[in-house]
Enzyme design. Structure first.
Site, PDB file in Angstrom:
ATOM      1  N   ASP A   7      -1.372  -6.548  11.757  1.00  0.00           N
ATOM      2  CA  ASP A   7      -2.147  -5.320  11.775  1.00  0.00           C
ATOM      3  C   ASP A   7      -3.179  -5.450  10.648  1.00  0.00           C
ATOM      4  OD1 ASP A   7      -2.792  -2.576  12.451  1.00  0.00           O
ATOM      5  OD2 ASP A   7      -1.715  -1.988  10.636  1.00  0.00           O
ATOM      6  N   ASP A   9      -5.354  -2.509   8.808  1.00  0.00           N
ATOM      7  CA  ASP A   9      -5.318  -1.492   7.754  1.00  0.00           C
ATOM      8  C   ASP A   9      -3.889  -1.246   7.282  1.00  0.00           C
ATOM      9  OD1 ASP A   9      -8.049  -1.296   8.220  1.00  0.00           O
ATOM     10  OD2 ASP A   9      -7.824   0.415   9.576  1.00  0.00           O
TER      11      ASP A   9
END
EC number: 3.1.3.-
Length: 191
Positions: A7, A9
């Site tokens: 992922d 952020d």
């Protein structure tokens, strides 16, 4: 092929409740760029899989997202690493798409593009939706406490048995220690 899905952020860079809306707002988390570089040097293919609903919300446009990703790619390369791909969902939470995590559409896209079975592929996130999407896609979900990870863990929103790490650097250290170059499974650690 050794593949890991990350992922963006909260895993690679600082997260913000106001979204990352410009390249200047993209700030790497301590140790994350070096961790990606270590993976790259060890022969891992690193792919980013990220929800970017700020597009649907009108907070930034596609050109700005491209500039943010160029900044991330340049920073990873400056640290000695490389990204094999960046996959993003541009939709909002009510758009009903298959690519917005917790749905597994982005993961399936990676599998199609790389012609690979995702069974057991480590997928790193900082939120319940990351863990759910990785699980549904057949990956081995791993949680970092950076970003939203510590809060989600404290609130009991992470399923038992999911390996948990302080940050991407700690996770990569464990992964490389437990997965010699000839292997590619996820590291063993749970909370």
């Amino acid at each position: 092929m050794k593949l890991i899905l990350l992922d963006r952020d909260g895993v690679i860079n600082r997260d913000s409740p106001d979204y990352i809306k410009s390249p200047e707002e993209w700030i790497p988390l301590p140790g994350s760029l070096e961790a990606i570089a270590r993976l790259s040097r060890a022969g891992w293919r690193v792919v980013v899989v990220t929800n970017q609903s700020g597009l649907a919300r009108g907070l930034f446009d596609a050109a700005t997202l491209d500039a943010i990703h160029a900044r991330m790619t340049d920073a990873v390369e400056a640290a000695g690493g490389s990204l094999q791909g960046i996959y993003h969902c541009p939709h909002g939470p009510d758009d009903g798409c298959d690519c917005r995590k917790p749905r597994p559409g982005l993961f399936h896209q990676v599998a199609r593009d790389l012609n690979i079975d995702l069974a057991g592929v480590p997928a790193v996130g900082d939120s319940p939706r990351d863990i759910e999407a990785a699980t549904v896609a057949g990956c081995s979900p791993l949680l970092v406490k950076t970003g939203n990870g510590a809060r989600a863990l404290a609130e009991g929103r992470i399923p038992q048995g999911i390996p948990v790490y302080e940050d991407l650097a700690e996770l990569v250290q464990a992964l490389l220690r437990q997965c010699p170059p000839s292997q590619g499974g996820p590291p063993e650690r749970s909370h």
